[in-house]
Each structure stands twice: as structure tokens, then as C-alpha cells.
Design a protein around this motif. Structure first.
Motif, PDB file in Angstrom:
ATOM      1  N   ILE A   1       0.896  -1.303  -0.104  1.00 12.74           N
ATOM      2  CA  ILE A   1       0.199  -0.243  -0.030  1.00 12.74           C
ATOM      3  C   ILE A   1       1.012   1.085   0.027  1.00 12.74           C
ATOM      4  CG2 ILE A   1      -1.420   1.647   1.621  1.00 12.74           C
ATOM      5  CD1 ILE A   1      -2.416  -0.688   2.970  1.00 12.74           C
TER       6      ILE A   1
ATOM      7  N   LYS B   1       0.025   4.799   0.629  1.00 14.02           N
ATOM      8  CA  LYS B   1      -0.171   6.642   0.913  1.00 14.02           C
ATOM      9  C   LYS B   1       0.123   8.004   1.433  1.00 14.02           C
ATOM     10  CE  LYS B   1      -0.445   4.403   5.623  1.00 14.02           C
ATOM     11  NZ  LYS B   1      -1.341   4.963   7.644  1.00 14.02           N
TER      12      LYS B   1
ATOM     13  N   ASP C   1       0.080  11.277   3.749  1.00 12.69           N
ATOM     14  CA  ASP C   1      -0.681  11.650   4.576  1.00 12.69           C
ATOM     15  C   ASP C   1      -1.050  13.420   4.514  1.00 12.69           C
ATOM     16  OD1 ASP C   1      -0.237   9.386   6.363  1.00 12.69           O
ATOM     17  OD2 ASP C   1       1.489  10.430   6.873  1.00 12.69           O
ATOM     18  N   SER C   2      -1.726  13.582   5.146  1.00 15.52           N
ATOM     19  CA  SER C   2      -2.039  14.997   4.796  1.00 15.52           C
ATOM     20  C   SER C   2      -0.945  16.083   5.178  1.00 15.52           C
ATOM     21  CB  SER C   2      -3.280  15.224   5.642  1.00 15.52           C
ATOM     22  OG  SER C   2      -2.785  15.548   6.915  1.00 15.52           O
ATOM     23  N   ASP C   3       0.427  15.572   5.177  1.00 21.78           N
ATOM     24  CA  ASP C   3       1.206  16.733   5.184  1.00 21.78           C
ATOM     25  C   ASP C   3       1.808  16.646   3.875  1.00 21.78           C
ATOM     26  OD1 ASP C   3       2.392  14.801   5.668  1.00 21.78           O
ATOM     27  OD2 ASP C   3       3.279  15.214   7.665  1.00 21.78           O
TER      28      ASP C   3
ATOM     29  N   ARG D   1       3.286  13.496   2.700  1.00 22.85           N
ATOM     30  CA  ARG D   1       4.414  13.199   2.443  1.00 22.85           C
ATOM     31  C   ARG D   1       3.440  11.400   2.579  1.00 22.85           C
ATOM     32  NH1 ARG D   1       8.883  15.041   5.848  1.00 22.85           N
ATOM     33  NH2 ARG D   1       9.295  12.848   6.056  1.00 22.85           N
TER      34      ARG D   1
ATOM     35  N   THR E   1       3.690   6.992   2.558  1.00 27.56           N
ATOM     36  CA  THR E   1       3.823   5.901   3.468  1.00 27.56           C
ATOM     37  C   THR E   1       3.781   4.266   2.946  1.00 27.56           C
ATOM     38  OG1 THR E   1       3.473   7.175   5.463  1.00 27.56           O
ATOM     39  CG2 THR E   1       3.545   4.448   5.173  1.00 27.56           C
TER      40      THR E   1
ATOM     41  N   VAL F   1       3.650   0.722   3.129  1.00 26.60           N
ATOM     42  CA  VAL F   1       3.282   0.153   4.277  1.00 26.60           C
ATOM     43  C   VAL F   1       3.344  -1.154   3.102  1.00 26.60           C
ATOM     44  CG1 VAL F   1       1.234  -1.109   5.312  1.00 26.60           C
ATOM     45  CG2 VAL F   1       1.606   1.237   5.622  1.00 26.60           C
TER      46      VAL F   1
ATOM     47  N   ARG G   1       8.344   6.878   3.688  1.00 29.53           N
ATOM     48  CA  ARG G   1       8.839   6.844   4.304  1.00 29.53           C
ATOM     49  C   ARG G   1       8.061   4.643   3.959  1.00 29.53           C
ATOM     50  NH1 ARG G   1       5.037   6.227   9.812  1.00 29.53           N
ATOM     51  NH2 ARG G   1       3.376   6.887   9.177  1.00 29.53           N
TER      52      ARG G   1
ATOM     53  N   VAL H   1       6.384   1.008   6.573  1.00 28.55           N
ATOM     54  CA  VAL H   1       6.079   1.113   7.768  1.00 28.55           C
ATOM     55  C   VAL H   1       5.892  -0.480   7.551  1.00 28.55           C
ATOM     56  CG1 VAL H   1       4.056   0.583   9.112  1.00 28.55           C
ATOM     57  CG2 VAL H   1       4.966   3.146   8.373  1.00 28.55           C
TER      58      VAL H   1
ATOM     59  N   ALA I   1      -1.298  -6.045   7.043  1.00 26.76           N
ATOM     60  CA  ALA I   1      -1.224  -5.339   6.407  1.00 26.76           C
ATOM     61  C   ALA I   1      -0.842  -6.603   5.180  1.00 26.76           C
ATOM     62  CB  ALA I   1       1.363  -5.796   6.558  1.00 26.76           C
TER      63      ALA I   1
ATOM     64  N   PRO J   1      -9.182   8.973  -0.638  1.00 25.27           N
ATOM     65  CA  PRO J   1      -8.285   9.042   0.034  1.00 25.27           C
ATOM     66  C   PRO J   1      -6.840   9.433  -0.703  1.00 25.27           C
ATOM     67  CG  PRO J   1      -9.124   8.096   1.692  1.00 25.27           C
ATOM     68  CD  PRO J   1      -9.585   8.072   0.229  1.00 25.27           C
TER      69      PRO J   1
ATOM     70  N   GLU K   1      -4.792   6.723  -1.899  1.00 24.19           N
ATOM     71  CA  GLU K   1      -3.742   6.293  -1.644  1.00 24.19           C
ATOM     72  C   GLU K   1      -3.951   5.094  -2.529  1.00 24.19           C
ATOM     73  OE1 GLU K   1      -4.926   6.273   3.227  1.00 24.19           O
ATOM     74  OE2 GLU K   1      -6.639   4.858   1.260  1.00 24.19           O
TER      75      GLU K   1
ATOM     76  N   TYR L   1      -3.925   0.690  -3.689  1.00 23.13           N
ATOM     77  CA  TYR L   1      -2.859  -0.264  -3.609  1.00 23.13           C
ATOM     78  C   TYR L   1      -2.347  -1.556  -4.784  1.00 23.13           C
ATOM     79  CZ  TYR L   1      -3.560  -6.102  -2.945  1.00 23.13           C
ATOM     80  OH  TYR L   1      -2.895  -7.030  -2.994  1.00 23.13           O
TER      81      TYR L   1
ATOM     82  N   ARG M   1      -4.369  11.637  15.465  1.00 21.92           N
ATOM     83  CA  ARG M   1      -2.717  11.909  14.700  1.00 21.92           C
ATOM     84  C   ARG M   1      -2.654  13.812  14.065  1.00 21.92           C
ATOM     85  NH1 ARG M   1       0.152   9.709   9.863  1.00 21.92           N
ATOM     86  NH2 ARG M   1      -1.425  10.661   8.824  1.00 21.92           N
TER      87      ARG M   1
ATOM     88  N   MET N   1       3.697  14.337  11.061  1.00 19.61           N
ATOM     89  CA  MET N   1       2.730  13.358  10.943  1.00 19.61           C
ATOM     90  C   MET N   1       3.118  11.688  11.374  1.00 19.61           C
ATOM     91  SD  MET N   1      -0.425  14.615  10.628  1.00 19.61           S
ATOM     92  CE  MET N   1      -0.769  15.590   9.160  1.00 19.61           C
ATOM     93  N   GLU N   2       4.434  11.584  10.494  1.00 18.76           N
ATOM     94  CA  GLU N   2       4.769  10.533  10.286  1.00 18.76           C
ATOM     95  C   GLU N   2       5.331  10.093  12.015  1.00 18.76           C
ATOM     96  OE1 GLU N   2       6.952  10.324   7.010  1.00 18.76           O
ATOM     97  OE2 GLU N   2       8.929  10.517   8.130  1.00 18.76           O
TER      98      GLU N   2
ATOM     99  N   LYS O   1      -8.418  -8.800   2.456  1.00 12.82           N
ATOM    100  CA  LYS O   1      -7.789  -9.475   2.027  1.00 12.82           C
ATOM    101  C   LYS O   1      -7.637 -11.121   2.759  1.00 12.82           C
ATOM    102  CE  LYS O   1      -4.917  -8.276   5.927  1.00 12.82           C
ATOM    103  NZ  LYS O   1      -3.257  -8.913   6.197  1.00 12.82           N
TER     104      LYS O   1
ATOM    105  N   TYR P   1      -8.189  -2.574  -2.453  1.00 15.47           N
ATOM    106  CA  TYR P   1      -7.991  -1.704  -1.410  1.00 15.47           C
ATOM    107  C   TYR P   1      -9.356  -1.458  -2.200  1.00 15.47           C
ATOM    108  CZ  TYR P   1      -7.500   3.066  -0.698  1.00 15.47           C
ATOM    109  OH  TYR P   1      -7.479   4.451  -0.498  1.00 15.47           O
TER     110      TYR P   1
END
Lengths: 758, 758
Positions: free
Chosen positions: A466, A468, A470-472, A474, A476, A478, A507, A509, A516, A596, A598, A600, B238, B249-250, B468, B600
């Protein structure tokens, strides 16, 4: 960003000690487990006296096999503690659980195991001999209980041999027999102008990860078994624990913790012990192996015996290969590397005919596991040594001989699958151009340059990911892939490139098996190639969502927009660019009108991306002591596409160094009774910095068509050819050929002596 | 499965005590926090003496505002502990952190807060009066610091009034003013044959969830703030914590824990306290509010003042509505419900003209929060009471009057958005058919049946979900939605139906903000409508992957396959059906050729699915005591489509019971100095079982076109109309009309006396 060397994202936290390994995880009410290891290599258990241990202050419980809530399965996972029979010296026989690590250790020392000695089988040759004593007399978990000798495994099919390669059909210790054959080998060998033969023996070698096997397990009030573990495969561990303890898959949740090294060895060794204790005691239990327990009760690479013969015509065309690869499966191993090793013993070459048999043999040794390119260094040691001899006999340049026969795109491998792309040829050509190769005939006495080609077919397993935003602004990523060997950095590079953000804004996760997407074991050089592709697709899908948002906000069609440098820009109107963070802020709000940002992505690669690495090893042999010194080493590896050359080179360095360990130093030796000799890093001879020469890395980039940005796995290939290159270097320097790894000073010296005498 | 009543999946664990709430979570090295609450309603802080508390054994730290690592933000979250000014009795002033709960409590008792008394503003009328004293003299966090009276908030725009509705422009306590108007109200009222007016006052009401505000927070070695909290919004929390403490945020990870009730009240009340302490002390810190802290320092529904006038022609056509809704924002509230309440005070009716003003007023009361249908029960109390009076005056059947004016599909609401579908008409028609409605004129003395229509527009927020399939053929749904009010059951039903598995084979996992897809706050009756749709899409996508696998394995095109009862069946050839688990087992393996069976889905609903519920309340008034007894209650609610009627009816029961609390019992009363009177469940008058009559639930199903299987949110609508229905019942029984909630025996008795006297 792709192709530029960058610092490892995970490096700083690891250097600062801020990475939380399993051993560092705080847990309220934690209990500590310590295994009691068997002293004998083979014995019947008469009784286990746990009374003194249980009386020890701080000891909460002493568990033996009968206490464990086992439900089935097979192999070592199904028998975390010895049942009625001890099958190796070091086998866990009891587990002491205490309020402190010290109390657990004190308790373990007080457990008294009463045994009846049985004859141990410690050597592959002895195990294969007609009339050999059985290495196991009781049935194994998962076997049919009807026959006491059912440990033999493979049954009629396994026993029914082909008669080739030394029989051994009468041994009770053959667990598995597999045969891979095509073409007429007899005819091929008969048609050859030269046939070379060899017998090779390689030792048990430990993965020697810095962080030992570590698992923390507890049971939630709803009955869910939660396991945080230093594991390469969260989903595989979940499956294994569900099988072992008869739990529904959803009642097991596994979180892969950051790994302090693994190299194939971290899969279901510590988990069944900690999980069993947690299930029995309903308190959190942690087990962290001591270094001695690692060496005695881990799952190192097994010893192997390889016998090969191969032929070629006078002009260097290979005609046929025949051989047998015997792998040690220890006392409890349900997994062996011998079949893969047999496949790899043909090397990445075209053979008109082949006939390769693999035998998995039960002995009274520890159960074997995977170690970086399982089975490949022994296989390459054998076949590349023989090719070197063949080149000598044919008076051909060793690179020319290989180039004449090496697989190229369009060829079919031994598994019958067509190879889409393969860079072995390019690797060989690259080292041929290296000055060291030209200098090889003008070296001082006792120096030589050895050449070898290493080959790894590359693993495959489905994976999902995944991405996704973020609202800032950035991103992520997963996945379930454990943090190991810089995986995070590859995912960051792929997602950043595919989405259009700088790497600092991305980043990774590692999710647990509950939340996951699925992903396979982090091993087999397949993470970048499989997970990486899923990450790429997830990032692309997320990017599409971003473009939808931008299109709606800017009232411009998505296809007229591009993402770059953290902005969405209308094509041809860069002045109207909007920062990704500003778009993200419009999405995640009450009554937000946008989905969102995001995505997959998933993959099931069906075509492999085989890896290859050619080595030149410049060795100097001290005839007085037998010591082999490495003066220089060159590795040319086909890496597909180097997402981050700094990390790829790190893998090439690491693989080469571990190959040097295989070649010259490492061996889990045992006494005549089967007890391990030396169980510490002080005694186990890993290569130290003064034994590793400068390694020159040559990156060969033959893009993998199905890999993310052409990338593929790079972890396994660099280790494969190293022992062979060094052996060929020793031969070049001295004319002696050793068939045994490691090539210790004693062995080299002895071989030099007998060569001199003759 | 959809539409059949089934047992709650989460019920057993909750009944058995196996659900792990935040207060039950084990944490190694845990510290316990206890707030020190202000005694005065309004005061300047001279000093805080923490010495004695810090000397208390077990106390680790005593934090005051200056110790907190605050970075910005506004409102209560930005000022977790009072800065220089205390603005309500009960405001947290210091936080004592200790090794045990007892030590924290002992420490808190020893903190000495030295203050200078300031005049409190405790009443909305007093707060609005010309020359009223300011409820806050210092600037609030997030305000411009230049003006001491900047607490007024809205600035020029807010102060610049329209002159209507009682001025109050001179009060320093008006924080926000909003006006919603269209059409010519003066002309509308002038054209009316009848105009009714009323002034209504409602009290502060607590959400009274069983589990108090609870947060556990710690900081990982890499600096990530991890928060497990009893929160309705993991992503919102968050965002709030990142803002409050200036973190990326992260670097904040929030896990929504199972909620023991929330009803709108669990958002960023306890989190800033626990997080601040964890950030300062770098140890895990938990805060679990005591019940008294809940009543003193939670965020209950605010008191409101509503003034409305509305007119109709003689035939019952509504002509115009004008009014003012004043909401109490307490001393620190940056969020109010008055604007929404003003919107809702027009009810779900067509108005040719409206002019509604909302005022948010600062007082020295606790900060307000959301409580099930925020602002709606007071709004419906006002407008439905006046419509009842209007029907009386026009001599129209009260249901006919409403049916004549109620919004239907195609109409536009007060917000200007066209309504796609709306079941208010059907709800009214349904209760009209109920025998109780016909019986209303033939009841004994002092009994009456009151009618009211409740209305909730329904919330919207983007959401994502993953589905999933595990290798054992069971499906997992992953979202960030907290486990609350049976959400899990709705997701299970939707995923099971969309994918084609029995419900027992589906489970729900609540992921944290690091690994789960985005999702909005679980509130506003939007979870089923938004998350539910995402779950449906994710399940459909996963089903597509399953069909791909089956198609490949069976060599049949996906469109010729169907999924049912845990099998994939070729259409017309059920004998060739394959179990889903058997297909799943082929996917998750080494070298598996199929992508994971995962999907998703996401959604950003743009059209609301408004909810409505019509109530009949059969009341009996004791003229001697003023006590109002409920003999029966009927609720007809448009639920779109009842995924699980048992759970929907549970929501209707619960909402009605809470509405009875609003109507007759609940009030957070205070002394003249502003101290809370009563801070326990023994003193706060929640409805007990003997005060809740049998509730007859009538499910009206008008499918929501964008909802999953036609479903929509059902949590909020049932509470809205209850106080109005009971008030109208009291009027029918006694001819008195109370403009104040709760309608306690004392108030009813007093009103009966004055009616008798006159």
C-alpha cells in the motif's frame, strides 16, 4: 533518484542504537525463557528431572515436550522440544521460564536429563554406508507412526534408487531422493573429448547474524497469539505457528521486527518455543538465543558432498554433466538444500544432457536452514573448479570456455523455463577486461588469479503493498517485509520515483499480518523484484488519485498534469503548479470531496530474474604455513538496475566477504561424539577485516524486464562464486586443487606436502 | 445475510471481559497521570506550588503548562493545562505523574494552586448582556496575542452583527457569529395567517459513556510518539497531536482502541495530556479519567438558548422561519455546535424564507464537545414544539402539517444541496398508522401522546479499506475505524455479502495510522455510509482477484464463475465448484503464480444520506408531583437498509433512551460560583430502566442510493426528536408547554401551578 548513491535511511537509527530489536522491546510482566540443550548427539530420553529447576527462585515453569500444546505439523517446528529421542547434541530438551534471564539460566543448569546412549551418525559418508546405524529410531512428528524407521521419509520412491552414483539405497538415513535428468548423459560423456570428475565436501556454516534468534510472544485476552519476532517471513511464521499449535490463522498475529542480520536463517526457530510458553503460561515470554545456543541449536547451512563429472569437446562445447549432491538434513530437518544445490551444480550453462541426483540425509546434527543462496556456494565450488580444470586440459581461456557455454536470453534453464534476460555473459566480459585478468600470467611465484562465475536463479512469491499520502504531503509505504538489508531504501526509491516525491518525503512501515497486505519471505533475492514491483504499482495508483484531486481542483484533465519535485504541474503551465501537500490538505477533511490519495499494488511474478556474478580472486599462498592470503578481489555482478548503487555495492561486499568465510575459514566442527567444538565468535572463524582484501565492485546493468525500474534481487548472487574463485586462484598459484571447504592452512599445507612428495 | 438479525460479533468478548480497553493494556514501566483540577470557575494563576507533591513517594513529576512541549494549534488541545488563567472550575491546571495510580492521586491532592479570583460568567444570558464581564481576559492559544480581548475570536466579522435578535453585539463574550439566510423573512412572516414564537433553553448534558477518557502514550527510541487511545478518530487525533506538539505526521502513530462508549465525546481530550507527559518523561504514561474528572473536565454537550418564530398560512403551508441559536463554548472551546443547531432548527421542512443566526459564546464552563447528533435534540425540541403549537392553532393534524411541508427527494435543503432520497415522509406515514396515534384523543386524564420528527443530515468524510483473504480462506477487513457501536458487524456483513463468504469467515482489524488506510472520525452517522462503501469496494476487488485465480485454475473465464457459500462455482456446472480455501492455498506459496487475493477500496461520498425518525411518546403526568412517566414510545426511523436489524434496533433503543435523558433528567448543574454539582453517576440522573418504557421500533427502509446495499448511518437520527415528542406529549396531557430541558418534576410542577393559578 534511481541510480544515484544515497545514504541508508535506516542507518542512523541503527548506529545510534535507536532501532528497537526484539530483545529491546519492553513488555509488562515479561518472562524469560532459556532452553536446556541436549548433551548427547543421539540418545533415548529416560526422564527429565525438573524439580530442582522449578524450586529455583524466580523460575515460573519448566516445560518439556509433553507440556506443549502441539497440534501437528512436521519437522522441527512440530517438535520444538525433543520428544522421546535426542537427535543432535544441542537439541532443546526443556524450556525454563523465569521472571529474570538470570533465574532462567540458573534453572536451566539444574534440569537433569536422564538418557540412554544411542550410536550417533555424524558424517555423510557414514550415514550413507550400507548397514549404517539409523540417526533416528522413533517416528518424527508428521510422519506416519506405524514404522519406527519412517524417519527415512521419502518412502518407496525415495528408496527406489537409480543405482547410479554409489548406491546408498540400503542406508536407513536417506530422507529424500530427487533426480533431475534430461538427454542422454552416457552418450554425452562418451562423445566428450575430455571428461573431468571431482568429489567435493563442504562444511556446516553458520549465518553468523549479529542479532541472535529472538522472539517475544503473548496471548491477548481474546485468545490471539501475538508474536513479535526477528523473522524474515511474518506470514510464513503465522502459517507455521497456526499449523504447529492448531490455531486459526486469524488467531495468530505476527509482526516482523527489525532484523539484526538473518541471511536466510531466521524462520521458525525461536518462535515455536516462545509461542508455546506464552500459550501455556498466558504471560508474555521472550527468548533470545545466547551465542552458544545459536551455534548449537540454530539452523546453519548444512554440510554437503558433491560428486560431479562433466565432459566437453575439444573446442570447448560442454556435452553432459552427471552427479550426485548429498545434503545433511540433521536430525530434524524437513527442509533441505540438496535439490537446489544439485540444480545449481550444473551452473548457468547449456548442457545437451544432464543427470543430477540429490540425496537428503538424516544425521545426528542440528537441523539445517537457508543461508544466503542456499546450496549455491558448494555447487559453484564444484562445477567452477571442474570447468577450470577442463579449460586447463583443453588449453582454453577459462572465460572463453564459459562464454562459449553460458546461458543467454532465449535459452532454457535446467528447470525448462525460458530465460528472458540474463547478464552472466556481460559479467564474464567485464572481468575479462579487468587488468587483473591480463596480469594473471605475470604474477610472482605462489600468487594466482582465480576466476569463477556464481549464479542464483532468484526467488518468486506473491506480494502486496500500500502507498498512502498523509495530509502533510508525505508518502507512507506499507508492506509486511521485514526491515532487513536495506529493503526500506529500495521501497523508498521505487515509491518516490513512481509517485513523484523526493525520497525524504517517503517512509516505509512494516505492518503485521493482521493489517498489512500479504508478502512472502524476505529471502531468495526476491524482495526488490516482487515486493518492489507491488510498491511501484501501489505508488502509481496513489499517484492517479493525486492527479484526480489536482484535476478537480485545477479543472484540468489528469492526462494534462505531471507530478515532479513535490508538485503537480499542468503540462506547459508550470506557473500553475500546486504543492502536493496543499492538495493533500484538501482531501482529509470533514465532507472532503476527494477519495484518499492511496493505492494498493500487488504482484505474482512468473518469470524469474536470475542473477550472476563473475569473480576474480588474487591469492597468495604461503607454502610454509599453508595460509592463503587474498590480495585483491574483483566482482562483476549483473544487478539489473542499481536503485541505489551504494546499497548494491554493500551487498556485493558483504556477499564476497561471506564467501571468503566459506572458502577459507568457517566450519561448525564437532567432536567424535558429535558435540560442537566452539560455540562463540571467539572460536568460530568469521573473516576479520584483515582477511578481506579490497573488493572492487563492477556493476553490470542488464535491466530485468519485470523488475521495478529494471531492478532485481542482488543479495544472493555475490556469495555464490567466491569459494570457487579462491580455489581456482590457489590452483593457479600452486597447482593444487582442494576438494574441501574451508581451505584452511592445515588442509592447504597437507595438500602441498602430498603434492610435493608426489 | 443482509437484512437478517444476527448476534453481535463483538458482544461475547465484551461480556466476558476479554476486550482489552486502554485501561487494561499492559505496558512495561508504565506511569500514571492524574490531573489537578481548578477549583474556581474564573481566576488568574499566581503560582502553582508543586513541591509537596513532588516529594510524595512514587511521584515522578508534576507538570504545569510551562513544562509542556507545545508548538501551536488552538483551542483546548493547544492548552492541555491552564496557562495563566483558569477559565472553568474543573480545568486541568497541573498533571501529577507517578509510579502508581495511588501515588498520582496522593500527589495531586498536594498541589497548591494560588489564584486571584475573577468574576465568572456562568450563564448564556449573563454572558450576552451588554457590559457583561469577559469570561476570559488573556489571549487564547492560537489567537493573536496583541489584544487581551482577542478571545472574542471571530473579529470584526463576528462582532459586526446584523442587529437582529437581541443585539448582544456589545458583549465581549461572543466568540463566533454565523448567519444563514435566504428569501424575505419579513414578508414571509407578514404573509402568514399564524405566527408562533418560542424561547427554549437546554442544559449541558454529558455523553455518559461507561469507559472514561483513556489514553496510553509512549515515545519509541526513534522519536515516534505512539498513542493507544479510546478515540473515535485515529487520524484526527494524529493530526491534532502533530499540530499540538509540532511533530511530523509520520512521527505520531495512533491506534484507536476498542471504545467503551463515546457518543461523540472522545476526541482529543485525554490524548494531549498523556502525550505531553510521555514526550517530557520518555516513559509510557497512561491517563484514565475518574468519573468526577469526566463530569468536570470532559467535553459534554453545551447548554443552548434558542429563539424561534415561524409562520404558516391557514392551510398549513410554512412561510418563513427566523431565529437565533446561542451555544455555550465554555472557556476554551474552539468548536461549537450552535451553527449546526441553527441549521437544524429549521427542521427537515421547506421554507420559502429563513433567517437563522448562530452565536457561540465564551463562558466559564467546561469546553463543549459533540454528543450524538450534536445540536439536534435542542433544535428539534424548539421547532417541533412550535409546529405542534401551530397545528393546534391551525386546527390541523400535526402529522398532516408536517407531511405538507416535509422535504422530499428533489427538494433542496437549507444548505442548498439537492436531496437525493429522504424517508421522513415515510416515517411520518408509518407512525400515523400506529394504533397509538389514533388512540391519542381517547386517553385518560393527564395522559397524552406527543409527536415529533427528528432529523440528522448525516456526515461525510473520505475513507479507505482493505480486504484480504488468508490462506485458510478467511477474509480480513482492515480500516482505521474504531471498534464502537457495532461497526465491526456492519463491515462484516458488507464484506461477506460483497465477497461471497459466510459472516463467520470474515473478521475486522482496526489498523493504526501507520499501516491502515485513511478514514474519518467514527461519528456523525457516517461510518456505514462512508467506510462501509469502501469496504464493499475492497471486497469486490478482492473477489475479482479470487475469480482470476479460479479462472486460471479451472480454465474458465471469470465472468462464467460465481462466488457463493464459500465456493467458486462455474455457472451451470456446480459440480465443478472449488472451495475458496482451496483456491487461497494455491496463492500464498513460494513461486505462487497468482497475485494475493486482496483488494483496496475507498470512497468520498459527495451526497449526504439524511436520516429521519418520527416519534410517538405516550406520557402520563402526575399533577401532584410534576413527575412525567413514559408509558410507551414508538419510533419509526428511515434506516436506508438494515444490514442487521438487531443492531439497528439497538441504535434506535439507545438513541431513544438517551433522548429521554435529555428530555426529563440530565443536567450538569453548577453552583452560583460555577462549581459542578454532583460528579458521579449516583448524582447525575441518567435514565434508569424503570424510566425507559417499552420502545417499539418501526424500521422504514428507503434505500440510500450511494450507501452499501442501500444502508446509511442510523446512530444519530433516533435521539433528535425525543425531547420534542415528550414535550408535545406533556402538552397533550396537560396543556402546559415547557421551554426548558430537562423537564424535571420541579419544573413541570411549577409550570402546572402557574397554569392553574392563571
Amino acid at each position: 533518484m534511481i541510480g544515484t548513491a544515497r545514504r541508508r535511511r535506516d542507518g542512523e537509527a541503527k548506529v545510534r542504537g535507536a532501532t528497537r530489536f526484539v530483545g529491546d522491546m519492553p513488555a509488562h510482566g515479561l518472562l524469560h525463557a532459556r532452553p536446556v540443550l541436549a548433551a548427547e548427539a543421539h540418545a533415548r530420553i529416560i526422564g527429565i528431572d525438573t524439580e530442582a529447576a522449578r524450586a529455583q527462585p524466580g523460575v515460573v515453569a519448566v516445560l518439556t515436550h509433553a507440556d506443549l500444546p502441539l497440534a501437528g505439523g512436521s519437522g522441527r517446528a512440530a517438535e520444538p522440544l525433543a520428544r522421546e529421542e535426542i537427535v543432535w547434541a544441542g537439541q532443546p530438551v526443556a524450556l525454563v521460564i523465569a521472571e529474570s534471564e538470570a533465574a532462567a539460566e540458573d534453572g536451566a543448569a539444574l534440569v537433569d536429563v536422564d538418557t540412554e546412549w544411542l550410536e550417533p551418525v555424524l558424517d555423510l559418508d557414514a550415514a550413507l554406508a550400507d548397514g549404517a546405524p539409523p540417526a533416528r529410531i522413533s517416528a518424527r512428528a508428521g510422519d506416519d507412526d506405524s514404522a519406527a524407521d519412517a524417519h527415512g521419509g521419502g518412502g518407496d520412491e525415495a528408496r527406489g534408487g537409480d543405482g547410479d552414483h554409489g548406491g546408498a539405497a540400503a542406508s536407513p538415513n536417506i530422507a529424500v531422493r530427487q533426480r533431475l535428468q534430461a538427454g542422454d548423459v552416457e552418450a554425452g560423456l562418451a562423445a566428450a573429448d575430455h571428461v573431468v570428475r571431482g568429489r567435493f565436501r563442504t562444511s556446516w556454516v553458520h549465518q553468523a547474524y549479529l542479532e541472535p534468534q529472538s522472539t517475544l510472544a503473548w496471548v491477548e485476552p481474546d485468545g490471539t497469539l501475538v508474536v513479535h519476532s526477528s523473522t524474515q517471513g511474518a506470514f510464513m511464521t503465522r502459517q507455521g505457528l497456526a499449523n504447529t499449535f492448531g490455531l486459526a490463522m486469524e488467531k495468530v498475529r505476527v509482526q516482523a521486527a527489525p532484523l539484526g542480520g538473518a541471511f536466510g536463517g531466521k524462520l521458525m526457530i525461536a518462535e515455536p518455543l516462545a509461542a508455546a510458553a506464552a500459550l501455556v503460561l498466558r504471560r508474555p515470554v521472550r527468548i533470545v538465543f545466547s551465542r552458544t545456543e545459536e551455534f548449537s541449536a540454530g539452523n546453519p547451512a548444512p554440510g554437503q558432498l558433491l560428486e560431479l563429472e562433466l565432459g566437453a569437446t575439444a573446442d570447448g562445447a560442454l556435452t553432459a554433466i552427471r552427479g550426485r549432491v548429498v545434503g545433511d538434513r540433521g536430525g530434524l530437518g524437513d527442509m533441505g538444500v540438496e535439490a537446489l544445490s544439485a540444480l545449481l551444480s550444473a551452473g548457468p550453462y547449456r548442457w545437451p544432457a544432464h543427470d543430477l541426483t540429490a540425496l537428503g540425509v538424516t544425521t545426528n546434527r542440528v537441523s539445517p536452514g537457508a543461508y544466503r543462496a542456499p546450496g549455491a556456494p558448494p555447487a559453484a565450488f564444484a562445477v567452477e573448479t571442474l570447468l577450470d580444470e577442463l579449460a586447463d586440459e583443453l588449453d582454453l581461456d577459462p572465460i572463453e570456455l564459459r562464454l562459449k557455454n553460458v546461458l543467454v536470453a532465449g535459452d532454457k534453464g535446467l528447470d525448462g523455463q525460458e530465460i528472458k534476460v540474463f547478464g552472466a555473459r556481460e559479467c564474464l566480459e567485464r572481468v575479462r577486461e579487468h587488468p587483473l585478468y591480463a596480469q594473471r600470467h605475470t604474477l610472482p611465484a605462489d600468487e594466482g588469479v582465480g576466476l569463477a562465475l556464481g549464479f542464483w536463479p532468484g526467488g518468486l512469491e506473491p506480494a502486496g503493498a500500500i502507498c498512502k499520502l498523509d495530509s502533510d504531503g508525505r508518502l507512507t509505504v506499507v508492506t509486511a517485509a521485514a526491515d532487513m538489508s536495506g529493503i526500506e531504501n529500495a521501497f523508498i526509491a521505487i515509491a518516490a520515483e513512481a509517485f513523484g516525491l523526493p525520497e525524504e518525503q517517503v517512509r516505509v512501515v512494516t505492518g503485521d499480518t493482521g493489517s498489512a497486505p500479504y508478502g512472502g519471505v524476505a529471502g531468495g533475492s526476491k524482495v526488490t523484484y516482487t515486493y518492489g514491483r507491488a510498491v511501484e504499482r501501489a505508488a502509481e495508483e496513489a499517484k492517479q488519485r493525486l492527479l484526480d484531486v489536482a484535476a478537480s481542483e485545477l479543472e484540468i484533465a489528469p492526462e494534462d498534469l505531471e507530478v515532479a519535485d513535490g508538485e503537480v504541474r499542468p503540462l506547459g503551465a508550470p506557473g500553475r503548479a500546486v504543492a502536493i501537500a496543499d492538495l493533500a490538505a484538501k482531501v482529509y477533511t470533514f465532507a472532503g470531496r476527494h477519495r484518499p490519495i492511496e493505492g494498493y499494488g500487488s504482484t505474482a511474478q512468473v518469470s524469474r530474474a536470475p542473477g550472476a556474478a563473475a569473480h576474480l580472486s588474487h591469492v597468495k599462498v604461503d607454502r610454509e604455513t599453508g595460509e592463503v592470503r587474498l590480495l585483491a578481489h574483483v566482482i562483476a555482478q549483473d544487478v539489473g538496475r542499481a536503485l541505489n548503487p551504494a546499497l548494491v555495492e554493500g551487498q556485493m561486499h558483504g556477499g564476497t566477504a561471506q564467501g571468503i568465510g566459506w572458502a577459507l575459514l568457517e566450519e561448525l566442527a564437532h567432536t567424535d561424539e558429535g558435540q560442537l567444538q566452539g560455540g562463540t565468535f571467539a572460536e568460530y572463524a568469521l573473516p576479520s577485516t584483515d582477511q578481506v582484501p579490497p573488493i572492487e565492485t563492477l556493476l553490470v546493468e542488464v535491466p530485468a524486464p519485470d523488475g521495478p525500474f529494471g531492478a532485481k534481487g542482488v543479495g544472493e548472487p555475490p556469495v555464490c562464486g567466491v569459494p570457487a574463485a579462491i580455489a581456482n586462484g590457489i590452483a593457479a598459484a600452486t597447482d593444487i586443487r582442494l576438494g574441501v571447504l574451508p581451505m584452511t592452512p592445515a588442509r592447504v599445507w597437507a595438500e602441498l606436502q602430498s603434492a610435493t612428495v608426489v
